[in-house]
Structures are given as structure tokens and as C-alpha cells.
Design an enzyme around this catalytic site. Structure first.
Site, mmCIF file in Angstrom:
data_model
loop_
_atom_site.group_PDB
_atom_site.id
_atom_site.type_symbol
_atom_site.label_atom_id
_atom_site.label_comp_id
_atom_site.label_asym_id
_atom_site.label_seq_id
_atom_site.Cartn_x
_atom_site.Cartn_y
_atom_site.Cartn_z
ATOM 1 N N ILE A 108 39.105 37.216 -55.988
ATOM 2 C CA ILE A 108 39.224 37.427 -57.435
ATOM 3 C C ILE A 108 37.828 37.655 -57.993
ATOM 4 C CG2 ILE A 108 39.190 34.926 -57.908
ATOM 5 C CD1 ILE A 108 41.046 35.542 -60.329
ATOM 6 N N ILE A 139 35.376 34.362 -54.330
ATOM 7 C CA ILE A 139 34.962 34.833 -55.645
ATOM 8 C C ILE A 139 34.141 36.105 -55.467
ATOM 9 C CG2 ILE A 139 33.797 34.262 -57.794
ATOM 10 C CD1 ILE A 139 36.255 32.478 -57.099
ATOM 11 N N LYS A 140 34.595 37.185 -56.098
ATOM 12 C CA LYS A 140 33.914 38.478 -55.958
ATOM 13 C C LYS A 140 32.793 38.604 -56.985
ATOM 14 C CE LYS A 140 36.032 42.420 -54.886
ATOM 15 N NZ LYS A 140 37.004 43.540 -54.967
ATOM 16 N N ILE A 141 31.609 38.927 -56.478
ATOM 17 C CA ILE A 141 30.434 39.109 -57.327
ATOM 18 C C ILE A 141 29.799 40.452 -56.992
ATOM 19 C CG2 ILE A 141 28.138 38.222 -57.910
ATOM 20 C CD1 ILE A 141 29.137 35.422 -57.193
#
Length: 371
Positions: A108, A139-141
Site C-alpha cells: 500500500i 509500505i510503498k515509498i
């Protein structure tokens, strides 16, 4: 008979689906892909959520409940996306358990408007992680300059990360450095490194789309002969960087402490040019320890007629370098292209997010009137 997707798995490629929606979860279609087509993870992005939430009526009940509770548009989107991701995490939990967390991962992304805000990204990453509350979430960064520090800080908290929107080899080196720095800090903070996972999402087809346009403008036979080669060459050289930077003394110390390498993930693997084979960015990027996240159309094509011949990356580096050198000689600037693609990629995600905000705002207003 062994299917092409089984052959990919046996060759060391983890197949993830680049899509998620409540409909996929509730109808069992996602479970079916796990059972029949070797799917072992899911990636999402703002464009995917925009498409899911604005299509059909799957989210009407949630929107109505949020409207009744007086929730803001941001709170409503947060509730919808984190609920879908948490449910997908539950679906993939057996895969995560069987692979000790390597696969069974669901991604996400932080609000794309924070891509240039280090502290904002760190805070959002923690907020998403706490809300989803599943061990197998990523967690997408985005791999912006500002994002690199956020990647390190998030990993240092023991949070697993999917680094996205990587186009250049130079930025990929910086991403691996940020990853290893994050693990070093996580170790100092007392975290179990074996429980921290990461992938680096390296985009493929968009490189060809942009470079092919430039080659068409040049129009020579030499230029035409290079079409459809840059994306593969770039990705293959990224794998060489991966091999190099995970064979250092620095990495050996982390591995001794239980750390697992950050795996390369091939993203943007749907073929944009109908002149190319529809499995091009799958069968030509087979290598041990990689992830390939595919839109369903590409997954179906691979399952139906993909020809898997084993490792198609190792040993290709000289040819890949020659391809990029030939492009430079023709006047196609690699640095210019990758900088443009990063900028466009971020702009597309921000635009999708803003469209989603507007659409959900309208849905909330309609729900309030109806009540």
C-alpha cells in the site's frame, strides 16, 4: 503438465498481481489466482485504487457509513484502502507463513503528494502500518531524493518497505544504500532483521515507451533496430547492481545478523506496444530471487503461452551495456529519459489521487443527501 507460471516459480521468480479491489476479494477471484496461477503477492498504487473505487458499487456501503459518521474524504479513502489491503493480507497469510514472510506480501502506497516530503512520508508510512496492522504488509515509498531518507527511517522502525518508481541505475544504487542503512539502524534499535522485508520496484515498459518514441523520430535503420531493447537492458543491468551490492562486506555483516536482501521487483511489465510479445517483460527477465508484478492481462498471457527457458538475465550485461551505449551515440540521453519518467510517474499518481479525492467527495455528498 507444468504451467509457465509454475516454471517461473521454479526459476526463482515470485509472481505478484498488480491489482486489488474489493470485488476481487469478495468474489474469490484473487484466491483463485493464488491457487491456479502461482500468485504469491499483490501490489497497489493510487491509479489502481482510483479504478477500483470508482467502478461499480462495491464501495457504496462503506461510503454511506463514512458519510453517516461525518468522515472526511481523506478519512474515507484511508478506511477503504487499508481495509482492502488488510483483507488481502489475511488472504495471503498462509503464503507468508510458508515462505517466512518473503512472499505473501501486499503493498500500500503513501499519499503520492508526499513524494517530496521526507517527514510527511515517514509519518504516513507509520500511520498506514499501524492501521493495516498486518505483518505481511509492505509500505510503498517512491524513490525520490526526499524519499530515500524516508525509506531508511521507515526500515529503521522495523517496517517492511516496497520502494517504488525506480527508473535509473544510479537511483537504484542509492535505494540499496538507503535499505542497508535502514537495516543498520534497525539493528541498533533492537529489531529482528529477519522480519524486515523489502523490494525495489524497477519500472520496465515505460522506459521502452519513451525511448521508442525518440527512436521513431530519429527514424534510421540503426534506431529502429534498437526499439524494444532499452527496458530489458536497463532492468538486466539493475540485476547486476543487485548482485554487486549484495556481495559486499557491508552486506555480509547484515546478513550475519539475519538480514534478507532487498529483492528486485520488475514493475510496469504490461507490454504497451502491440508489436512486441505480450510476455516480453516476464520471460526475458527471469532470474533467481526477483519478483515480477503483473497486471492480470499479462499474467493470463504468461499462463497461457509464456515460454520460460530459465535465467534470461545473468550473463547478459555486456549486451545490455552495448544497447545503452548505442542509444547514447544516437543522441538518446539515458539521464534525460529516466528523469522525465520519474517526474511523469509521480505526476500520474498525484493526478489519480486527486481524481479519487474528487470522486469520493462526490459520493460522500450524494450519500449525505440520500440519508
Amino acid at each position: 503438465m507444468t504451467t509457465p507460471t509454475q516454471q517461473l516459480s521454479e526459476a526463482g521468480v515470485s509472481i505478484w498481481l498488480d491489482d486489488l479491489s474489493r470485488g476481487r476479494l469478495e468474489t474469490g477471484t484473487l484466491r483463485k489466482l493464488i491457487e491456479e496461477k502461482n500468485v504469491v503477492g499483490v501490489t497497489t498504487n493510487p491509479s489502481i485504487f482510483h479504478a477500483a473505487i470508482t467502478a461499480g458499487t462495491d464501495y457504496d456501503a462503506t461510503v454511506a457509513a463514512q458519510a453517516a459518521a461525518g468522515a472526511s474524504v481523506e478519512e474515507t479513502i484511508f478506511e477503504i484502502t487499508t481495509t482492502d489491503v488488510a483483507d488481502a493480507c489475511d488472504l495471503f497469510a498462509p503464503v507468508a507463513a510458508a515462505t517466512k514472510g518473503v512472499d505473501g506480501r501486499v503493498s500500500i502506497e503513501v499519499d503520492p503528494r508526499l513524494a517530496w516530503d521526507t517527514n510527511g512520508t515517514i509519518a504516513e508510512a507509520k500511520h498506514l502500518y499501524k492501521k493495516v496492522n498486518k505483518d505481511n504488509v509492505l509500505i510503498k515509498i517512491p524513490a525520490t531524493i526526499e524519499g530515500l531518507e524516508a525509506i531508511t527511517a521507515t526500515l529503521a522502525e522495523g517496517i517492511s518497505v516496497n520502494v517504488t518508481l525506480i527508473f535509473s541505475l544510479e537511483r537504484y544504487r542509492a535505494v540499496i544504500n538507503a535499505f542497508q542503512a535502514g537495516l543498520e539502524q534497525a539493528k541498533e534499535n533492537g529489531h529482528d532483521l529477519s522480519k524486515i522485508h523489502s523490494v525495489a520496484s524497477f519500472f520496465v515498459s515505460r522506459v521502452d515507451s519513451e525511448i521508442d518514441k525518440r527512436l521513431d523520430k530519429i527514424g534510421t535503420d540503426e534506431a529502429k533496430a534498437l526499439k524494444g531493447k532499452a527496458g530489458l537492458a536497463n532492468a538486466r543491468l539493475a540485476y547486476q547492481v543487485y548482485e554487486e551490492l549484495f556481495a559486499t562486506e557491508r552486506w555480509a555483516l547484515l546478513a550475519e545478523a539475519g538480514a534478507l536482501p532487498q529483492r528486485p521487483l520488475w514493475a510496469s511489465t504490461g507490454v504497451k506496444d502491440p508489436a512486441y510479445p505480450d510476455t516480453l517483460y516476464v520471460t526475458e527477465l527471469v532470474a533467481p530471487g526477483v519478483v515480477n508484478t503483473m497486471p492480470e492481462k499479462t499474467l493470463d498471457a504468461t499462463f497461457d503461452h509464456g515460454v520460460v527457458t530459465g535465467d534470461t538475465v545473468s550473463g547478459t550485461y555486456a549486451d545490455a551495456n552495448a544497447t545503452l551505449d548505442a542509444l547514447e551515440k544516437l543522441g538518446v540521453s539515458y539521464n534525460e529519459v529516466v528523469a522525465l519518467l520519474e517526474s511523469e510517474g509521480l505526476d500520474k499518481f498525484v493526478a489519480s489521487w486527486k481524481e479519487l479525492l474528487a470522486d469520493v467527495e462526490g459520493a460522500l455528498a450524494s450519500a449525505r443527501k440520500a440519508s
